[in-house]
Design an enzyme around this catalytic site. Structure first.
Site, PDB file in Angstrom:
ATOM      1  NE  ARG A  37     -15.526   0.314  -9.277  1.00 50.19           N
ATOM      2  CZ  ARG A  37     -16.271   0.013  -8.213  1.00 50.19           C
ATOM      3  NH1 ARG A  37     -16.274  -1.219  -7.742  1.00 50.19           N
ATOM      4  NH2 ARG A  37     -17.008   0.937  -7.633  1.00 50.19           N
ATOM      5  CB  ALA A  88     -21.604  -3.091  -1.453  1.00 51.34           C
ATOM      6  CG  HIS A 144     -20.156  -5.281  -9.198  1.00 53.92           C
ATOM      7  ND1 HIS A 144     -19.622  -4.422 -10.127  1.00 53.92           N
ATOM      8  CD2 HIS A 144     -19.833  -4.753  -7.988  1.00 53.92           C
ATOM      9  CE1 HIS A 144     -19.011  -3.416  -9.510  1.00 53.92           C
ATOM     10  NE2 HIS A 144     -19.127  -3.600  -8.206  1.00 53.92           N
ATOM     11  CD  GLU A 184     -19.162  -5.441 -13.297  1.00 53.46           C
ATOM     12  OE1 GLU A 184     -20.100  -4.793 -12.806  1.00 53.46           O
ATOM     13  OE2 GLU A 184     -18.181  -5.811 -12.627  1.00 53.46           O
ATOM     14  CG  ASP A 227      -2.038   1.035   1.082  1.00 54.70           C
ATOM     15  OD1 ASP A 227      -1.720   2.247   1.033  1.00 54.70           O
ATOM     16  OD2 ASP A 227      -3.217   0.646   1.012  1.00 54.70           O
TER      17      ASP A 227
END
Length: 417
Positions: A237, A292, A289, A266, A175
């Protein structure tokens, strides 16, 4: 005070949140099936000031259909499904709800990891066909004692790491923003490059934003460094992956697997045909997808979106805005001045005559509000700033030009030699 605003909500949303908006005075148009031309028609019909979406794509033509649109809230973290460039050109705020779906995405990442390790999807498919194949799944490796590598150690990455440690795994991570000391405090070893992660990791989970520097990051150079029996998980993504190069790796290495929730190209609709060479590959375990898409995440995101809408309705201030300019003008003019009417107009007139453009302006008054520091970020020819003329303006106490220093985001992705 009741808030008289219209909001279109085009994806699944918390019923409690909708009721709270209605009680506050919002006119709520809620239809979770809205997308594409149907959403465009709804925008044209209702002319709402606000739009809330989750996975639904918001294109320029959808935005253009509504002349009264002021804000778009992405009920989630990523916002690449919204044409932010076009919205910015029209002065429309775009905001997100970061961190509210982190747990749900981390849980799905682990669902994919375990499904691949134990070949759950293949086993279920055989059972549905009435076949018993216990021996076929006797060679699964297991994850205890192995190494998980993370690309990205933000909210989601930390949650994935914590669960890996509970399974008895070692964790390494890359990161650009998190220092080694912070990772070590979480029991994680920091890697300086993504290739270093590939060298150590048996399983790699990707949790990076989609920016210019990360598009195609799961590509040939990285894949060449991965172990031949590695597993890569992508819940971020689809464009982070070079699908053709990944398919070639899957074909070449019989024990290499990929689990993903996101794909290139998509569908913009919520249900329909989707033919993806990657998704149909026998060594890919995929979902639709839905990272969430849990009731828990929906509730948390709904609460945040409602809070943001209520605040905007009362103050015209939108939290978590993602399309305000982050780069700074090259230099700034600092004025120490009296807090009197008419001074700003004279300053602006002098700057305009010098062909200098004011990009941003901020004024901070001293106690008593008789004097203030006014900072104007400028673009143009720095040498043309009329400092001496500005000092002669009645009420201006002092004036000086300062250089603005900034760190470009892309510099952070440059590889160390």
């Amino acid at each position: 005070k009741r808030l008289h605003m219209k909001v279109i909500i085009a994806d699944a949303f918390s019923p409690k949140g909708i009721e709270e908006l209605k009680k506050a005075g919002f006119e709520v148009i809620y239809d979770s099936s809205l997308s594409g031309d149907k959403l465009k028609d709804a925008m044209a019909q209702h002319q709402a000031e606000a739009l809330v979406v989750r996975s639904t794509k918001v294109t320029a033509d959808i935005v253009s259909a509504n002349s009264k649109l002021e804000i778009i809230i992405r009920a989630g973290a990523g916002f690449d499904t919204i044409d932010t460039k076009f919205c910015s050109s029209k002065g429309i705020y775009v905001a997100n709800c970061p961190g509210k779906n982190s747990m749900a995405v981390a849980e799905l990442a682990w669902a994919l990891i375990l499904s691949i390790d134990r070949r759950v999807a293949d086993g279920v498919a055989l059972l549905k066909k009435g076949e018993w194949a216990k021996g076929q799944f006797a060679n699964c490796v297991g994850i205890y004692g192995r190494t998980l590598g993370l690309l990205g150690f933000g909210n989601i990455g930390r949650l994935v790491a914590k669960r890996a440690q509970a399974f008895g795994m070692s964790v390494v991570a890359y990161d650009i923003f998190i220092p080694a000391e912070a990772m070590e405090a979480d029991g994680v070893k920091k890697c300086e490059t993504i290739e270093e992660v590939a060298k150590y990791a048996d399983i790699i989970s990707v949790h990076l934003p989609k920016v210019k520097e990360t598009i195609g990051i799961i590509g040939q150079p990285f894949l060449d460094k991965c172990k031949d029996n590695a597993v890569i998980i992508n819940t971020s993504r689809g464009d982070l992956c070079n699908e053709e190069q990944l398919i070639a790796k899957l074909d070449a290495c019989k024990d290499f697997w990929y689990g993903c929730d996101v794909y290139q190209n998509e569908p913009s609709v919520k249900a329909g045909k989707f033919e993806s060479k990657l998704a149909m590959h026998p060594k890919v375990v995929g979902t639709h997808h839905i990272g969430a898409s849990t009731k828990q995440a929906e509730g948390a995101i709904g609460e945040e979106a409602v809070r943001m809408l209520l605040k905007y309705g009362k103050t015209k201030i939108l939290d978590n805005c993602v399309n305000m300019a982050m780069d700074k003008a090259p230099f700034a003019l600092n004025l120490k001045m009296a807090c009197k009417i008419g001074i700003h107009a004279q300053v602006m007139d002098l700057l305009a005559k010098a062909d200098l453009k004011v990009e941003e302006m901020k004024q901070s008054p001293f106690m008593g509000r008789e004097t203030a520091i006014c900072t104007l970020s400028l673009s143009g020819d720095k040498a043309k700033v009329p400092v001496e003329e500005l000092k002669k303006v009645e009420g201006v106490i002092d004036a000086c030009v300062v250089q603005v220093f900034q760190l470009q985001y892309s510099h952070l992705f440059k590889k160390k030699k």
